[in-house]
Design an enzyme around this catalytic site. Structure first.
Site, PDB file in Angstrom:
ATOM      1  N   THR A  39       2.147  -9.948   5.825  1.00 53.28           N
ATOM      2  CA  THR A  39       2.492  -9.883   4.531  1.00 53.28           C
ATOM      3  C   THR A  39       4.111  -9.451   4.359  1.00 53.28           C
ATOM      4  OG1 THR A  39       1.903  -7.629   4.758  1.00 53.28           O
ATOM      5  CG2 THR A  39       0.422  -8.970   3.369  1.00 53.28           C
ATOM      6  N   GLY A  41       7.671  -7.631   3.174  1.00 49.61           N
ATOM      7  CA  GLY A  41       8.418  -6.422   2.658  1.00 49.61           C
ATOM      8  C   GLY A  41       8.562  -5.464   3.721  1.00 49.61           C
ATOM      9  N   THR A  43       8.373  -2.759   6.751  1.00 44.89           N
ATOM     10  CA  THR A  43       7.996  -1.548   6.947  1.00 44.89           C
ATOM     11  C   THR A  43       7.718  -0.477   5.656  1.00 44.89           C
ATOM     12  OG1 THR A  43       8.751  -1.253   9.242  1.00 44.89           O
ATOM     13  CG2 THR A  43       8.218   0.915   8.261  1.00 44.89           C
ATOM     14  N   CYS A  44       9.072  -0.831   4.798  1.00 43.51           N
ATOM     15  CA  CYS A  44       8.972  -0.215   3.582  1.00 43.51           C
ATOM     16  C   CYS A  44       7.879  -0.450   2.831  1.00 43.51           C
ATOM     17  CB  CYS A  44      10.310  -0.401   2.816  1.00 43.51           C
ATOM     18  SG  CYS A  44      10.392   0.076   1.153  1.00 43.51           S
ATOM     19  N   VAL A 184      12.781  13.747   6.981  1.00 47.30           N
ATOM     20  CA  VAL A 184      12.110  13.248   5.752  1.00 47.30           C
ATOM     21  C   VAL A 184      10.660  12.960   5.935  1.00 47.30           C
ATOM     22  CG1 VAL A 184      12.403  11.674   3.994  1.00 47.30           C
ATOM     23  CG2 VAL A 184      14.418  12.552   5.109  1.00 47.30           C
ATOM     24  N   HIS A 445      19.226  16.333 -24.349  1.00 46.60           N
ATOM     25  CA  HIS A 445      18.587  17.561 -24.247  1.00 46.60           C
ATOM     26  C   HIS A 445      17.120  17.450 -24.891  1.00 46.60           C
ATOM     27  CE1 HIS A 445      18.074  22.214 -24.637  1.00 46.60           C
ATOM     28  NE2 HIS A 445      17.587  21.786 -25.879  1.00 46.60           N
TER      29      HIS A 445
END
Length: 466
Positions: A39, A41, A43-44, A184, A445
């Site tokens: 497929t 894309g 690793t991400c 991360v 706000h």
């Protein structure tokens, strides 16, 4: 041009590669993209950003329901349970939808997908599955893979010592997950399994988590995650791992040297960083050597020293981030087409998708101080009306500005939606904004983003709500 099969051949269909291929095709260039995965894309999309966010979101909702956060809002759940196969199923669906979407975009833009690994046989020639393909321009966008840890053998299929790919696919919640590396990826995947019931211990070689981020942010994040139940072994190195029938025995010792100790774990996640994918590319055939960090060096336009060969993303210097690769993909395609493609590497945001999220762009306070006099404005999320109303008081916004010119040098945020908030900071910095520019911009706000305005006002010492 007729001498070549393609004007542009992109090697790799990750965020950098597929974007470069689509942009080149949009500019009327005959383009192909070589990708060996089933497929598109990279690793991400397949085993990184996207599936991890699918599990982070689902586990966050489970945690809120299981641990009383919803009860405080008047949402009572009498009986609930974890359905891990369904949670994993929606992750797989998200990946399928997005990778299929790129295949559609390739067809729509007339990008030819060459299925297989590409290896250079000459400056304008590659071999893809035994087939010779020629291209006037070749873009290397092969990304990165997990850095191995000596003495600790990853075996995702075995499900005991895993990397980030294996940690996404566990079929049951581990009793004790030990994460090697306080960066991360380790903190995000550690968060997923902690929320659904695992005990999580983070072993980090350095004396603090989140290397490279602002010092104050690192300290605050440490406190927040500890409160959530994370345990840390900082300043600690892993020297060995033994897989038994029931789990893994890790051997660790102080980074500075000292007595070894054992940690028993059900699953060990190795996440000590990533390294560029250059093996098997045949770079020696075109006389392209790597730098000391195993990266390909390029000029400002992403051209390598070999004419007609370009490189982008994780294989070149800079942060290994999908959005950095995407921007470089657009820039390199535009440069090949004779336009001007530029990436401002000084303004690339980074985000940790834990709860709360952590985001930063530009310089840390430590790095900014080294360059000269600065002013710092800070505003706590507990004084932000939206965060308070949503029971999300943790974190702060911090803006670092040049003391003389007031130009914004860096912005650091800990907040539930920090990843979204950081876009405003990045855009302001891209325009060379001063803290005053942000302070005098009207913010809706009540929003979390008002904390950015207040932090900007705090640079000159005058926030309203503090």
């Amino acid at each position: 041009m007729a001498d070549f099969d393609y004007d542009v051949l992109v090697i790799g269909a990750g965020p950098g590669g597929y974007v470069a291929a689509i942009r080149a095709a949009q500019l009327g260039i005959k383009t192909a993209c070589a990708e060996s995965r089933e497929t598109l894309g990279g690793t991400c999309l397949n085993v990184g950003c996207i599936p991890s966010k699918a599990l982070l979101h689902a586990s966050e909702l489970y945690d809120e329901a299981a641990n009383g956060a919803l009860a405080k809002l008047g949402v009572k759940i009498d009986k609930m349970s974890l359905d891990l196969p369904t949670m994993q199923g929606q992750r797989i669906d998200a990946v399928k939808g997005l990778t299929g979407g790129i295949e559609f975009l390739f067809k729509k833009n007339k990008v030819t997908w060459l299925k297989g690994l590409a290896s250079f046989t000459g400056a304008n020639t590659v071999d893809v599955n035994g087939e010779k393909v020629t291209a006037k321009n070749i873009v290397i966008a092969t990304g990165s893979s997990v850095t191995p840890l000596p003495g600790v053998q990853v075996d995702n299929a075995g499900g005991r010592i895993v990397d980030s790919t294996g940690a996404l696919e566990l079929d049951k919640v581990p009793g004790h997950l030990v994460v090697v590396g306080g960066g991360v990826i380790g903190l995000e995947l550690g968060s997923v399994w902690r929320r659904v019931g695992a005990k999580v211990t983070v072993v980090e070689f350095l004396d603090q988590i989140l290397p490279g981020m602002d010092g104050e942010v690192r300290k605050e994040a440490n406190k927040i995650f500890k409160k959530q139940g994370f345990e840390y072994k900082l300043g600690t190195k892993v020297t060995g791992a033994e897989v038994g029938k029931k789990g893994v025995t890790l051997t660790v010792e102080p980074a500075a040297g000292g007595a070894a100790e054992k940690i028993e774990a059900d699953v060990v996640l190795v996440s000590i960083g990533r390294r560029p994918n250059t093996e098997g590319l045949g770079l020696d055939k075109i006389g392209l050597e790597l730098n000391a960090r195993g990266q390909i060096e390029t000029d400002h336009d992403f051209a390598t020293k070999v004419p007609g060969v370009w490189a982008i993303g994780d294989v070149i210097p800079g942060p290994m981030l999908a959005h950095k690769a995407e921007d470089e993909g657009i820039a390199v395609a535009e440069n090949i087409a004779g336009l001007t493609g530029i990436v401002n590497h000084a303004v690339i945001p980074s985000v940790v998708y834990t709860k709360p999220e952590i985001a930063g762009v530009g310089l840390t306070e430590e790095a900014a101080k080294e360059k000269g006099a600065i002013k710092v404005g800070k505003f706590p999320m507990m004084a932000n009306s939206r965060a308070k109303t949503n029971h999300e008081p943790e974190g702060f916004v911090k803006i670092i500005a040049d003391a003389e010119t007031d130009k914004v040098l860096g912005v650091w945020i800990i907040a539930t939606v920090a990843g979204t908030m950081i876009a405003q900071a990045a855009q302001a910095m891209e325009f060379g904004a001063s803290s005053e520019d942000i302070a005098y911009t009207c913010h809706a706000h009540p929003t979390h983003s008002e904390a950015i305005k207040e932090a900007a006002m705090a640079v000159t010492g005058k926030p309203i709500h503090m």
